[in-house]
Scaffold this active site. Structure first.
Site, PDB file in Angstrom:
ATOM      1  N   CYS A  41       0.862  -1.187   0.000  1.00 28.13           N
ATOM      2  CA  CYS A  41       0.000   0.000   0.000  1.00 28.13           C
ATOM      3  C   CYS A  41       0.897   1.234   0.000  1.00 28.13           C
ATOM      4  O   CYS A  41       2.076   1.158   0.380  1.00 28.13           O
ATOM      5  CB  CYS A  41      -0.846  -0.044   1.269  1.00 28.13           C
ATOM      6  SG  CYS A  41      -1.732   1.472   1.621  1.00 28.13           S
ATOM      7  N   THR A  43       0.864   3.470   2.098  1.00 28.38           N
ATOM      8  CA  THR A  43       1.309   3.643   3.486  1.00 28.38           C
ATOM      9  C   THR A  43       2.634   2.903   3.718  1.00 28.38           C
ATOM     10  O   THR A  43       3.528   3.413   4.389  1.00 28.38           O
ATOM     11  CB  THR A  43       0.233   3.076   4.448  1.00 28.38           C
ATOM     12  OG1 THR A  43      -0.991   3.727   4.153  1.00 28.38           O
ATOM     13  CG2 THR A  43       0.586   3.293   5.897  1.00 28.38           C
ATOM     14  N   HIS A  46       5.401   4.891   2.336  1.00 26.65           N
ATOM     15  CA  HIS A  46       5.759   6.004   3.241  1.00 26.65           C
ATOM     16  C   HIS A  46       6.694   5.494   4.339  1.00 26.65           C
ATOM     17  O   HIS A  46       7.672   6.143   4.688  1.00 26.65           O
ATOM     18  CB  HIS A  46       4.514   6.599   3.925  1.00 26.65           C
ATOM     19  CG  HIS A  46       3.635   7.389   3.002  1.00 26.65           C
ATOM     20  ND1 HIS A  46       4.072   8.521   2.348  1.00 26.65           N
ATOM     21  CD2 HIS A  46       2.347   7.228   2.629  1.00 26.65           C
ATOM     22  CE1 HIS A  46       3.079   9.003   1.618  1.00 26.65           C
ATOM     23  NE2 HIS A  46       2.031   8.236   1.763  1.00 26.65           N
TER      24      HIS A  46
HETATM   25  P1  NAD Z   1      -1.705   6.531  -5.332  1.00 30.99           P
HETATM   26  O1  NAD Z   1      -0.460   7.272  -5.008  1.00 30.99           O
HETATM   27  O2  NAD Z   1      -1.610   5.198  -5.989  1.00 30.99           O
HETATM   28  O3  NAD Z   1      -2.657   7.442  -6.228  1.00 30.99           O
HETATM   29  C1  NAD Z   1      -2.647   8.822  -6.274  1.00 30.99           C
HETATM   30  C2  NAD Z   1      -2.658   9.205  -7.734  1.00 30.99           C
HETATM   31  O4  NAD Z   1      -2.862  10.611  -7.834  1.00 30.99           O
HETATM   32  C3  NAD Z   1      -1.330   8.886  -8.450  1.00 30.99           C
HETATM   33  O5  NAD Z   1      -1.561   7.999  -9.531  1.00 30.99           O
HETATM   34  C4  NAD Z   1      -0.852  10.263  -8.888  1.00 30.99           C
HETATM   35  O6  NAD Z   1      -0.179  10.220 -10.145  1.00 30.99           O
HETATM   36  C5  NAD Z   1      -2.164  11.037  -8.966  1.00 30.99           C
HETATM   37  N1  NAD Z   1      -1.996  12.499  -8.969  1.00 30.99           N
HETATM   38  C6  NAD Z   1      -1.038  13.260  -8.385  1.00 30.99           C
HETATM   39  N2  NAD Z   1      -1.241  14.577  -8.673  1.00 30.99           N
HETATM   40  C7  NAD Z   1      -2.359  14.634  -9.433  1.00 30.99           C
HETATM   41  C8  NAD Z   1      -3.083  15.696 -10.035  1.00 30.99           C
HETATM   42  N3  NAD Z   1      -2.679  16.972  -9.920  1.00 30.99           N
HETATM   43  N4  NAD Z   1      -4.196  15.397 -10.745  1.00 30.99           N
HETATM   44  C9  NAD Z   1      -4.612  14.124 -10.880  1.00 30.99           C
HETATM   45  N5  NAD Z   1      -3.956  13.066 -10.337  1.00 30.99           N
HETATM   46  C10 NAD Z   1      -2.850  13.321  -9.619  1.00 30.99           C
HETATM   47  O7  NAD Z   1      -2.506   6.398  -3.966  1.00 30.99           O
HETATM   48  P2  NAD Z   1      -3.752   5.461  -3.603  1.00 30.99           P
HETATM   49  O8  NAD Z   1      -3.260   4.296  -2.834  1.00 30.99           O
HETATM   50  O9  NAD Z   1      -4.607   5.243  -4.789  1.00 30.99           O
HETATM   51  O10 NAD Z   1      -4.492   6.422  -2.571  1.00 30.99           O
HETATM   52  C11 NAD Z   1      -5.117   7.612  -3.035  1.00 30.99           C
HETATM   53  C12 NAD Z   1      -5.088   8.698  -1.976  1.00 30.99           C
HETATM   54  O11 NAD Z   1      -5.863   8.290  -0.855  1.00 30.99           O
HETATM   55  C13 NAD Z   1      -3.705   9.008  -1.425  1.00 30.99           C
HETATM   56  O12 NAD Z   1      -3.644  10.406  -1.138  1.00 30.99           O
HETATM   57  C14 NAD Z   1      -3.655   8.210  -0.127  1.00 30.99           C
HETATM   58  O13 NAD Z   1      -2.746   8.774   0.811  1.00 30.99           O
HETATM   59  C15 NAD Z   1      -5.083   8.355   0.340  1.00 30.99           C
HETATM   60  N6  NAD Z   1      -5.593   7.285   1.198  1.00 30.99           N
HETATM   61  C16 NAD Z   1      -6.500   7.670   2.132  1.00 30.99           C
HETATM   62  C17 NAD Z   1      -7.105   6.710   2.934  1.00 30.99           C
HETATM   63  C18 NAD Z   1      -8.132   7.129   3.909  1.00 30.99           C
HETATM   64  O14 NAD Z   1      -8.582   6.281   4.702  1.00 30.99           O
HETATM   65  N7  NAD Z   1      -8.582   8.372   3.871  1.00 30.99           N
HETATM   66  C19 NAD Z   1      -6.760   5.356   2.801  1.00 30.99           C
HETATM   67  C20 NAD Z   1      -5.834   5.002   1.810  1.00 30.99           C
HETATM   68  C21 NAD Z   1      -5.276   5.970   1.005  1.00 30.99           C
END
Ligand code: NAD
Ligand code: ZN
Length: 345
Positions: A41, A43, A46
């Protein structure tokens, strides 16, 4: 004491260490699971990179990882309704069970949540110990690989199913692992158009495979042009913010139709400037999303998969756990979907 192999964050700094550890003993209400596959993931990345969030959150040494599938190897004496050998996965957030939110059926926003692989030893190991209340048996008709990514699929489902989708025009910012799975869910749930943005072409290609009507790089094609192409003249009805990018979120706010609803999963930086006037004058609704609803999201996930939703296009790489350095390098580079580690052999 029997031993197992585990990927451990031993100390501060970048990296993970392949260590030999004691196989944990299940407590009265715990289940010991022999891990078959684990998925990486964001996480975990990170924690691997040891960024500011990881330095603040992680107490070393700890075995990380929270996305997995495995078989039950041992049961605590108080555990009912499970059998040794059952194929299971687990909810990664352990709720306290006695705070106000737990009592009112909102365990996903428990005030005392503890995270597996973040606060407690996780699943990047041959065995993991989990409280039985967090273990789920999943239908045998669903593949191991898919079961190993139920946790992030749950983030996608919780976010996407926050608002009714039937016949709505949906904008998803971020075609990452979770954004791409959300595309499939929105399509399954009857959305009219699903427009997805990402800066990474590899990920946009996955979003297209998952059924996006249009997947665009906003640096090359404006959202406005995409909307014209699809005859979306007034704006989007539903927004799913899944990038954590302030620019993407502000574009979303600009292109929402009056009365639109936005679910926020991506973790936006504290200093994100927001066009509050647009949110107010358009009468937008914002909803923060954390984890998965326990356990309604899990029910919906299993049923969607059994009814034909295919999320397999998001899985792109598989490695043996001893090749974890290669797996993390692929994750760091970003030209990947979900990366799975095999712990079986
Ligand atoms: P990920 O890093 O795989 O996906 C994020 C995507 O956003 C990437 O593909 C990246 O290229 C894209 N991106 C970056 N800048 C952009 C922009 N300006 N416009 C469009 N796209 C852009 O992460 P993920 O595992 O798919 O998770 C998505 C988000 O959710 C992350 O921010 C993560 O930290 C968060 N998250 C939150 C929770 C929660 O419980 N709230 C749980 C898991 C993940
Ligand atoms: Zn609680």
């Amino acid at each position: 004491m029997k031993k197992m192999k585990a990927l451990v964050k031993l100390k501060s700094g970048s990296g993970l260490w392949l260590e030999e550890k004691n196989i944990p003993e299940p407590g009265i209400n715990d289940i010991l699971i022999r891990v078959k596959k684990s998925a990486i993931c964001g996480t975990d990345l990170h924690i691997y990179n040891w960024d500011e969030w990881a330095q603040k959150t992680i107490k070393t040494p700890i075995t990380i990882g929270h996305e997995y599938v495995g078989h039950i190897a041992a049961l605590g004496s108080g555990v009912k309704n499970f059998t040794i050998g059952d194929r299971v996965t687990g909810e990664g957030h352990i709720a306290c069970g006695h705070c106000r939110n737990c009592w009112r059926g909102k365990k996903h926003i428990c005030e005392n949540t503890v995270g597996i692989g973040v606060h407690l030893d996780g699943c990047f190991a041959q065995y993991i110990r989990v409280p039985a209340s967090n273990v789920l048996k999943i239908s045998e008709h669903i593949d191991d690989d898919i079961v190993s990514i139920m946790d992030p699929f749950g983030n996608a489902a919780h976010t996407a199913l926050s608002f009714p989708l039937l016949a709505e025009d949906v904008l998803i910012t971020g075609a990452g692992l979770i954004g791409s799975m959300a595309v499939g869910i929105c399509k399954f749930a009857g959305a009219r158009n699903i427009v997805v943005t990402d800066l990474n072409e590899y990920r946009l290609a996955i979003a297209r495979k998952m059924g996006a009507t249009l997947a665009i790089n906003p640096l090359k094609t404006s959202l406005h042009d995409a909307m014209q192409e699809l005859n979306i003249h007034k704006g989007f009805d539903i927004g799913l913010e899944m990038s954590g990018s302030p620019a993407a979120f502000n574009d979303m706010i600009s292109e929402m139709y009056n009365g639109g609803k936005i679910a926020l999963l991506g973790i936006l930086p504290r200093a994100t400037g927001i066009s509050w006037d647009k949110i107010i004058f358009k009468g937008l609704t914002l909803k923060g999303i954390y984890g998965r609803e326990m356990f309604e999201t899990w029910y919906k996930m299993e049923q969607m998969l059994l009814c034909g939703l295919d999320i397999s296009p998001v899985i792109t790489h598989r490695y043996h756990f001893t090749e974890f350095e290669k797996a993390f390098a692929v994750m760091k580079e970003g030209n990947c979907g979900k990366v799975i580690l095999d712990f079986e052999n």
